[in-house]
Write an enzyme that holds these catalytic residues in place. Structure first.
Site, PDB file in Angstrom:
ATOM      1  N   GLY A  15      75.130 -60.196 -14.608  1.00  0.00           N
ATOM      2  CA  GLY A  15      74.761 -60.898 -15.828  1.00  0.00           C
ATOM      3  C   GLY A  15      73.447 -60.490 -16.460  1.00  0.00           C
ATOM      4  O   GLY A  15      72.828 -61.271 -17.182  1.00  0.00           O
ATOM      5  N   ASN A  17      73.125 -58.331 -18.834  1.00  0.00           N
ATOM      6  CA  ASN A  17      73.375 -58.288 -20.286  1.00  0.00           C
ATOM      7  C   ASN A  17      73.430 -59.701 -20.855  1.00  0.00           C
ATOM      8  O   ASN A  17      72.900 -59.967 -21.931  1.00  0.00           O
ATOM      9  CB  ASN A  17      74.673 -57.543 -20.572  1.00  0.00           C
ATOM     10  N   LEU A  84      85.237 -57.492 -16.143  1.00  0.00           N
ATOM     11  CA  LEU A  84      86.026 -56.377 -15.604  1.00  0.00           C
ATOM     12  C   LEU A  84      87.533 -56.549 -15.722  1.00  0.00           C
ATOM     13  O   LEU A  84      88.297 -55.718 -15.265  1.00  0.00           O
ATOM     14  CB  LEU A  84      85.646 -56.171 -14.134  1.00  0.00           C
ATOM     15  N   LYS A  85      87.982 -57.638 -16.332  1.00  0.00           N
ATOM     16  CA  LYS A  85      89.438 -57.860 -16.443  1.00  0.00           C
ATOM     17  C   LYS A  85      89.921 -57.484 -17.845  1.00  0.00           C
ATOM     18  O   LYS A  85      89.166 -57.557 -18.820  1.00  0.00           O
ATOM     19  CB  LYS A  85      89.763 -59.336 -16.176  1.00  0.00           C
ATOM     20  N   LEU A  86      91.226 -57.129 -17.929  1.00  0.00           N
ATOM     21  CA  LEU A  86      91.833 -56.827 -19.217  1.00  0.00           C
ATOM     22  C   LEU A  86      92.060 -58.153 -19.965  1.00  0.00           C
ATOM     23  O   LEU A  86      92.505 -59.141 -19.350  1.00  0.00           O
ATOM     24  CB  LEU A  86      93.174 -56.118 -18.976  1.00  0.00           C
ATOM     25  N   ASN A 101      82.785 -55.474 -26.581  1.00  0.00           N
ATOM     26  CA  ASN A 101      82.525 -55.135 -25.182  1.00  0.00           C
ATOM     27  C   ASN A 101      81.393 -54.130 -25.138  1.00  0.00           C
ATOM     28  O   ASN A 101      81.244 -53.301 -26.042  1.00  0.00           O
ATOM     29  CB  ASN A 101      83.778 -54.524 -24.545  1.00  0.00           C
ATOM     30  N   HIS A 103      79.873 -51.007 -22.876  1.00  0.00           N
ATOM     31  CA  HIS A 103      80.298 -50.083 -21.821  1.00  0.00           C
ATOM     32  C   HIS A 103      79.143 -49.133 -21.518  1.00  0.00           C
ATOM     33  O   HIS A 103      78.496 -48.637 -22.461  1.00  0.00           O
ATOM     34  CB  HIS A 103      81.536 -49.305 -22.282  1.00  0.00           C
ATOM     35  N   ASP A 144      88.315 -50.256 -23.116  1.00  0.00           N
ATOM     36  CA  ASP A 144      87.332 -49.319 -23.706  1.00  0.00           C
ATOM     37  C   ASP A 144      87.882 -48.464 -24.841  1.00  0.00           C
ATOM     38  O   ASP A 144      87.354 -47.384 -25.118  1.00  0.00           O
ATOM     39  CB  ASP A 144      86.778 -48.385 -22.597  1.00  0.00           C
ATOM     40  N   GLU A 173      71.533 -50.606 -22.786  1.00  0.00           N
ATOM     41  CA  GLU A 173      72.479 -51.702 -23.050  1.00  0.00           C
ATOM     42  C   GLU A 173      71.734 -52.949 -23.507  1.00  0.00           C
ATOM     43  O   GLU A 173      72.128 -53.619 -24.467  1.00  0.00           O
ATOM     44  CB  GLU A 173      73.265 -52.034 -21.777  1.00  0.00           C
TER      45      GLU A 173
HETATM   46  C1  GRF Z   1      76.678 -52.980 -17.072  1.00  0.00           C
HETATM   47  O1  GRF Z   1      76.466 -51.589 -16.919  1.00  0.00           O
HETATM   48  C2  GRF Z   1      77.763 -53.201 -18.103  1.00  0.00           C
HETATM   49  O2  GRF Z   1      77.785 -52.222 -19.122  1.00  0.00           O
HETATM   50  C3  GRF Z   1      78.982 -53.076 -17.282  1.00  0.00           C
HETATM   51  O3  GRF Z   1      78.672 -53.860 -16.135  1.00  0.00           O
HETATM   52  C4  GRF Z   1      77.298 -53.549 -15.785  1.00  0.00           C
HETATM   53  C5  GRF Z   1      76.609 -54.771 -15.264  1.00  0.00           C
HETATM   54  O4  GRF Z   1      76.350 -55.618 -16.297  1.00  0.00           O
HETATM   55  N1  GRF Z   1      80.136 -53.492 -17.997  1.00  0.00           N
HETATM   56  P1  GRF Z   1      75.575 -57.033 -16.077  1.00  0.00           P
HETATM   57  O5  GRF Z   1      74.282 -56.742 -15.344  1.00  0.00           O
HETATM   58  O6  GRF Z   1      76.503 -57.899 -15.251  1.00  0.00           O
HETATM   59  O7  GRF Z   1      75.355 -57.526 -17.462  1.00  0.00           O
END
Ligand code: GRF
Length: 189
Positions: A15, A17, A84-86, A101, A103, A144, A173
Site C-alpha cells: 500500500g 501507492n 493483483l486480481k483481474l 491502474n 504498473h 495492463d 509511481e
Molecule cells: C508497485 O510497484 C505497484 O506498481 C505494483 O505493486 C507494487 C507495490 O505497490 N502494482 P504498493 O506498495 O502496494 O502500492
C-alpha cells in the site's frame, strides 16, 4: 462538481501507492479517498487505510462482479494500486474510463499476466533496456492493456538489481499516481 470526486482504491499488498494518495488527497477539495478494498484480509494497505480512518472492505471473492460493485458503491473514480486480481468484466464496463491502474514498467512492454512485482524488474534488466518507469492506464478486460494515460521514466543504471530498480520505479509511481488522479478528478468535476 463542488464536492470532491469520490475515489475508491483497490489494493493487495503493502500500500505505498495508497499511502501516497492518502497523503496527497487528505484535505483536497478536488478528490478524496472514500474506500479501500482488498482481496486479501492481511494486506498491510488495509492498516494504512484504517490509520487514516478510511472505510475498508475485504472481498470474499474478487471474481464476483456484484460483490465488487457493491463495495465500490458511489465511487466516481477507481484506482488499482498494487491490486493483483483481474477486474470482472461487468465492473470494467460500469467504470469504463473511470478506472485506472498503475504498473511498474513502461507499458506496453513488460506487462500482462504474471508481470508484477520483482518479475517485472528482472525482465527489464534481462532485456538490456536503458530505461524503465511507471505507467498509469485505464483498466479494461485484460491485465495492463488499457489506454495509457501517463508515464514517468527512470534510467536503468549499471549494476542495478531488481531491488534497486524497483525502488527507483516505485518513487516514480508515487510521483505519477497522485498527479494523474488529481488531473482526472479535475476533468470529472
Ligand atoms: C508497485 O510497484 C505497484 O506498481 C505494483 O505493486 C507494487 C507495490 O505497490 N502494482 P504498493 O506498495 O502496494 O502500492
Amino acid at each position: 462538481m463542488t464536492t470532491p470526486v469520490r475515489v475508491a482504491v483497490l489494493v493487495s499488498g503493502g500500500g505505498t501507492n495508497l499511502q501516497t494518495l492518502l497523503d496527497q488527497l487528505r484535505n483536497s477539495p478536488v478528490a478524496r479517498v472514500v474506500r479501500v478494498i482488498s482481496n486479501r484480509p492481511d494486506a498491510a494497505a488495509l492498516q494504512r487505510a484504517r490509520r487514516a480512518d478510511i472505510p475498508t472492505t475485504v472481498l470474499r471473492d474478487a471474481s464476483d462482479a456484484q460483490e465488487l460493485l457493491a463495495a465500490l458503491g458511489d465511487a466516481h473514480l477507481v484506482v488499482l494500486a498494487g491490486y493483483l486480481k483481474l477486474v470482472p468484466g461487468a465492473v470494467v464496463s460500469r467504470f469504463r474510463g473511470r478506472m485506472i491502474n498503475i504498473h511498474p514498467a513502461l507499458l506496453p512492454d513488460f506487462g500482462g499476466l504474471g508481470m508484477y512485482g520483482h518479475r517485472v524488474h528482472e525482465a527489464v534488466l534481462a532485456s538490456g533496456a536503458k530505461e524503465s518507469g511507471a505507467t498509469v492506464h485505464f483498466v479494461d478486460e485484460a491485465f495492463d492493456r488499457g489506454a495509457i494515460i501517463a508515464q514517468e521514466r527512470v534510467p536503468v543504471l549499471k549494476g542495478d538489481t531488481p531491488e534497486t530498480l524497483a525502488a527507483r520505479v516505485l518513487a516514480a509511481e508515487h510521483a505519477l499516481l497522485p498527479r494523474v488522479v488529481l488531473e482526472l478528478a479535475r476533468r470529472m468535476s
